[in-house]
Design a protein around this motif. Structure first.
Motif, PDB file in Angstrom:
ATOM      1  N   ALA A  77       0.816  -1.210   0.000  1.00  0.00           N
ATOM      2  CA  ALA A  77       0.000   0.000   0.000  1.00  0.00           C
ATOM      3  C   ALA A  77       0.847   1.256   0.000  1.00  0.00           C
ATOM      4  N   GLU A  78       2.080   1.161   0.487  1.00  0.00           N
ATOM      5  CA  GLU A  78       3.003   2.285   0.507  1.00  0.00           C
ATOM      6  C   GLU A  78       4.414   1.765   0.289  1.00  0.00           C
ATOM      7  N   ARG A  79       5.325   2.666   0.032  1.00  0.00           N
ATOM      8  CA  ARG A  79       6.701   2.277  -0.236  1.00  0.00           C
ATOM      9  C   ARG A  79       7.517   2.293   1.046  1.00  0.00           C
ATOM     10  N   PRO A  80       8.409   1.304   1.209  1.00  0.00           N
ATOM     11  CA  PRO A  80       9.295   1.329   2.372  1.00  0.00           C
ATOM     12  C   PRO A  80      10.388   2.375   2.182  1.00  0.00           C
ATOM     13  N   ALA A  81      11.262   2.487   3.175  1.00  0.00           N
ATOM     14  CA  ALA A  81      12.383   3.426   3.075  1.00  0.00           C
ATOM     15  C   ALA A  81      13.252   3.072   1.872  1.00  0.00           C
ATOM     16  N   GLU A  82      13.950   4.064   1.355  1.00  0.00           N
ATOM     17  CA  GLU A  82      14.735   3.871   0.136  1.00  0.00           C
ATOM     18  C   GLU A  82      15.782   2.782   0.302  1.00  0.00           C
ATOM     19  N   ALA A  83      16.437   2.745   1.472  1.00  0.00           N
ATOM     20  CA  ALA A  83      17.478   1.737   1.685  1.00  0.00           C
ATOM     21  C   ALA A  83      16.893   0.332   1.670  1.00  0.00           C
ATOM     22  N   ILE A  84      15.750   0.136   2.333  1.00  0.00           N
ATOM     23  CA  ILE A  84      15.105  -1.174   2.368  1.00  0.00           C
ATOM     24  C   ILE A  84      14.627  -1.558   0.975  1.00  0.00           C
ATOM     25  N   GLU A  85      14.105  -0.596   0.237  1.00  0.00           N
ATOM     26  CA  GLU A  85      13.645  -0.842  -1.119  1.00  0.00           C
ATOM     27  C   GLU A  85      14.798  -1.297  -2.004  1.00  0.00           C
ATOM     28  N   GLY A  86      15.950  -0.648  -1.848  1.00  0.00           N
ATOM     29  CA  GLY A  86      17.122  -1.044  -2.625  1.00  0.00           C
ATOM     30  C   GLY A  86      17.594  -2.436  -2.293  1.00  0.00           C
ATOM     31  N   ILE A  87      17.615  -2.784  -0.999  1.00  0.00           N
ATOM     32  CA  ILE A  87      18.032  -4.126  -0.596  1.00  0.00           C
ATOM     33  C   ILE A  87      17.066  -5.171  -1.151  1.00  0.00           C
ATOM     34  N   ALA A  88      15.772  -4.869  -1.094  1.00  0.00           N
ATOM     35  CA  ALA A  88      14.774  -5.800  -1.632  1.00  0.00           C
ATOM     36  C   ALA A  88      14.984  -6.015  -3.126  1.00  0.00           C
ATOM     37  N   TYR A  89      15.235  -4.940  -3.848  1.00  0.00           N
ATOM     38  CA  TYR A  89      15.437  -5.044  -5.298  1.00  0.00           C
ATOM     39  C   TYR A  89      16.643  -5.920  -5.618  1.00  0.00           C
ATOM     40  N   PHE A  90      17.775  -5.649  -4.990  1.00  0.00           N
ATOM     41  CA  PHE A  90      18.982  -6.409  -5.312  1.00  0.00           C
ATOM     42  C   PHE A  90      18.895  -7.849  -4.814  1.00  0.00           C
ATOM     43  N   THR A  91      18.123  -8.087  -3.755  1.00  0.00           N
ATOM     44  CA  THR A  91      17.911  -9.467  -3.304  1.00  0.00           C
ATOM     45  C   THR A  91      17.162 -10.263  -4.365  1.00  0.00           C
ATOM     46  N   VAL A  92      16.061  -9.722  -4.854  1.00  0.00           N
ATOM     47  CA  VAL A  92      15.299 -10.401  -5.897  1.00  0.00           C
ATOM     48  C   VAL A  92      16.138 -10.541  -7.166  1.00  0.00           C
ATOM     49  N   SER A  93      16.896  -9.499  -7.508  1.00  0.00           N
ATOM     50  CA  SER A  93      17.739  -9.549  -8.704  1.00  0.00           C
ATOM     51  C   SER A  93      18.737 -10.693  -8.627  1.00  0.00           C
ATOM     52  N   GLU A  94      19.382 -10.852  -7.471  1.00  0.00           N
ATOM     53  CA  GLU A  94      20.367 -11.929  -7.318  1.00  0.00           C
ATOM     54  C   GLU A  94      19.697 -13.301  -7.332  1.00  0.00           C
ATOM     55  N   LEU A  95      18.525 -13.399  -6.725  1.00  0.00           N
ATOM     56  CA  LEU A  95      17.821 -14.685  -6.721  1.00  0.00           C
ATOM     57  C   LEU A  95      17.371 -15.063  -8.130  1.00  0.00           C
ATOM     58  N   LEU A  96      16.939 -14.091  -8.918  1.00  0.00           N
ATOM     59  CA  LEU A  96      16.542 -14.393 -10.299  1.00  0.00           C
ATOM     60  C   LEU A  96      17.743 -14.756 -11.162  1.00  0.00           C
ATOM     61  N   GLN A  97      18.898 -14.189 -10.863  1.00  0.00           N
ATOM     62  CA  GLN A  97      20.113 -14.622 -11.558  1.00  0.00           C
ATOM     63  C   GLN A  97      20.403 -16.086 -11.270  1.00  0.00           C
ATOM     64  N   ASN A  98      20.188 -16.498 -10.023  1.00  0.00           N
ATOM     65  CA  ASN A  98      20.373 -17.915  -9.686  1.00  0.00           C
ATOM     66  C   ASN A  98      19.383 -18.796 -10.443  1.00  0.00           C
ATOM     67  N   VAL A  99      18.154 -18.308 -10.585  1.00  0.00           N
ATOM     68  CA  VAL A  99      17.160 -19.064 -11.348  1.00  0.00           C
ATOM     69  C   VAL A  99      17.647 -19.253 -12.781  1.00  0.00           C
ATOM     70  N   SER A 100      18.174 -18.184 -13.381  1.00  0.00           N
ATOM     71  CA  SER A 100      18.644 -18.264 -14.763  1.00  0.00           C
ATOM     72  C   SER A 100      19.838 -19.192 -14.905  1.00  0.00           C
ATOM     73  N   LYS A 101      20.758 -19.159 -13.937  1.00  0.00           N
ATOM     74  CA  LYS A 101      22.020 -19.881 -14.089  1.00  0.00           C
ATOM     75  C   LYS A 101      21.942 -21.336 -13.626  1.00  0.00           C
ATOM     76  N   HIS A 102      21.189 -21.608 -12.556  1.00  0.00           N
ATOM     77  CA  HIS A 102      21.330 -22.903 -11.884  1.00  0.00           C
ATOM     78  C   HIS A 102      20.063 -23.755 -11.835  1.00  0.00           C
ATOM     79  N   SER A 103      18.891 -23.172 -11.992  1.00  0.00           N
ATOM     80  CA  SER A 103      17.682 -23.909 -11.620  1.00  0.00           C
ATOM     81  C   SER A 103      17.172 -24.881 -12.675  1.00  0.00           C
ATOM     82  N   ARG A 104      17.450 -24.614 -13.969  1.00  0.00           N
ATOM     83  CA  ARG A 104      16.856 -25.383 -15.078  1.00  0.00           C
ATOM     84  C   ARG A 104      15.323 -25.350 -14.984  1.00  0.00           C
ATOM     85  N   ALA A 105      14.802 -24.179 -14.589  1.00  0.00           N
ATOM     86  CA  ALA A 105      13.355 -24.033 -14.393  1.00  0.00           C
ATOM     87  C   ALA A 105      12.671 -23.627 -15.697  1.00  0.00           C
TER      88      ALA A 105
END
Length: 389
Positions: A289-317
């Motif tokens: 419903a609202e945006r978190p603090a900028e620092a938390i938002e950035g950490i969330a973005y890069f966390t998902v980005s790194e996890l999706l890189q793992n999906v692309s490289k390792h998961s065979r999904a």
């Protein structure tokens, strides 16, 4: 009795009754009689370890010896807490372990300023006279003061409980939190240093090298402009292509630092953008419903980005999903794929480092990846509201 009185009685029940010569009394007597032996050991250990370390501190072995003595004091404290737990029924939490620091000097500094070890050494120094008193009084009471023995044992044991609580218990939650923050600070510093090295390497090997080559190409084109205009035009055209590539590399680098779409439009748009670069179809659902603090938002973005890189490289999904939602004062992210599973924190996928970085901001990473799949990674971050403007 009113409802209010009933609730108070339920929340604060009276202590259980004990008989004068019940097992609690005999445990207290056993504790008092064993005080002399344990106090003597603790006193000798504290005096020898401290005096030896301080006395030799002018040499290269003095401070390491003092640190080793303080490390052993933690073991003495653990045994005393166990004795109080078994004989006095006193539940004392174990202090947090010392934060891991790299190298010999990091270990030395952490150990020398360890408040738990120093309080344990103090406990050993003051316990000897008290141990003599309690042993003597308990022994005499067993022989000639039998009728009042339970009351004497309870009084002396209560003083022992206070001493153990005061000197051998952790300094409430503050001490634990300080140890965690010291450890987390090291993780944050290491992560920031690694990110700076990555940015420097990307600039040096990518955009900088391309711009140097572009400058050289334009210089040669300038020399040929009058003598061979066709060749010069071809070189300028090639340089134009190099400029486009350099700009793209700089955009990619800027996106790796902090993507503009995240700043301008928030997590939903930013995660949709990063999921579009994944090699498998990704469904993104963001319910905020609202945006978190900028620092938390950035950490969330890069966390998902790194996890999706793992999906692309390792998961065979064949497909994946990203879900983001808020639960009270926590921001939750979940990345799921239908791949082969078998992901591990020590499997070379960077999950251990990601878990450390989340832990540095009071976050958490949970991995569920049985062999054969599916793999579900759930990240939890503190919700910190965006400051009002």
């Amino acid at each position: 009795m009113t409802a209010d009185h009933d609730s108070v009685a339920t929340l604060a029940p009276p202590p259980p009754k004990r008989t004068a010569y019940g097992k609690e009394t005999w445990k207290e007597i056993a504790f008092l009689l064993s005080n002399l032996f344990t106090a003597l050991i603790g006193f000798v250990y504290a005096v020898v370890s401290v005096l030896l370390g301080v006395g030799l501190s002018v040499t290269v072995i003095g401070l390491p010896l003092l640190a080793l003595g303080l490390g052993g004091a933690r073991l003495v404290g653990r045994s005393e807490r166990a004795r109080a737990r078994a004989l006095l029924g006193l539940e004392i939490a174990e202090p947090s372990p010392l934060p891991a620091r790299g190298g010999f000097f990091g270990w030395l500094w952490s150990t020398l300023k360890d408040p738990v070890a120093w309080r344990t050494q103090l406990y050993g120094l003051i316990r000897l006279p008290w141990g003599i008193v309690t042993f003597t009084v308990a022994l005499v009471s067993l022989i000639v003061l039998w009728p009042v023995l339970p009351f004497i044992a309870r009084g002396l044991a209560s003083a022992d409980r206070g001493m153990v609580r005061g000197l051998l218990s952790p300094s409430d939650e503050l001490e634990r939190r300080i140890a965690e923050l010291e450890s987390d600070r090291g993780v944050v510093v290491d992560t920031a240093a690694a990110d700076l090295r990555r940015i420097e390497r990307d600039l040096h090997d990518g955009a900088q090298a391309r711009l140097v080559a572009l400058a050289m190409g334009l210089g040669l084109a300038k020399e040929k402009l009058l003598d061979d205009p066709e060749t010069a035009a071809a070189m300028v055209d090639e340089a134009h292509g190099e400029v486009k590539l350099a700009l793209q590399e700089l955009r990619d680098l800027a996106r790796g630092i902090h993507p503009a779409v995240l700043t301008d439009r928030g997590l939903s748009a930013a995660l949709s953008s990063v999921s579009a670069r994944c090699t498998v179809p990704v469904k993104v659902t963001v319910e905020l419903a609202e945006r978190p603090a900028e620092a938390i938002e950035g950490i969330a973005y890069f966390t998902v980005s790194e996890l999706l890189q793992n999906v692309s490289k390792h998961s065979r999904a064949r497909s994946a999903s990203v879900d983001v939602w808020r639960a009270e004062d926590r921001l939750l992210l979940q990345v799921r794929d239908d791949g082969a599973g078998g992901a591990r924190f020590d499997g070379g996928t960077g999950l251990a480092g990601l878990a450390e970085r989340l832990g540095a901001v009071d976050g958490l990473l949970v991995l569920d990846s049985p062999d054969g799949g599916p793999t579900t990674v759930t990240a939890e971050l503190p919700w910190r509201s965006r400051p009002s403007t």
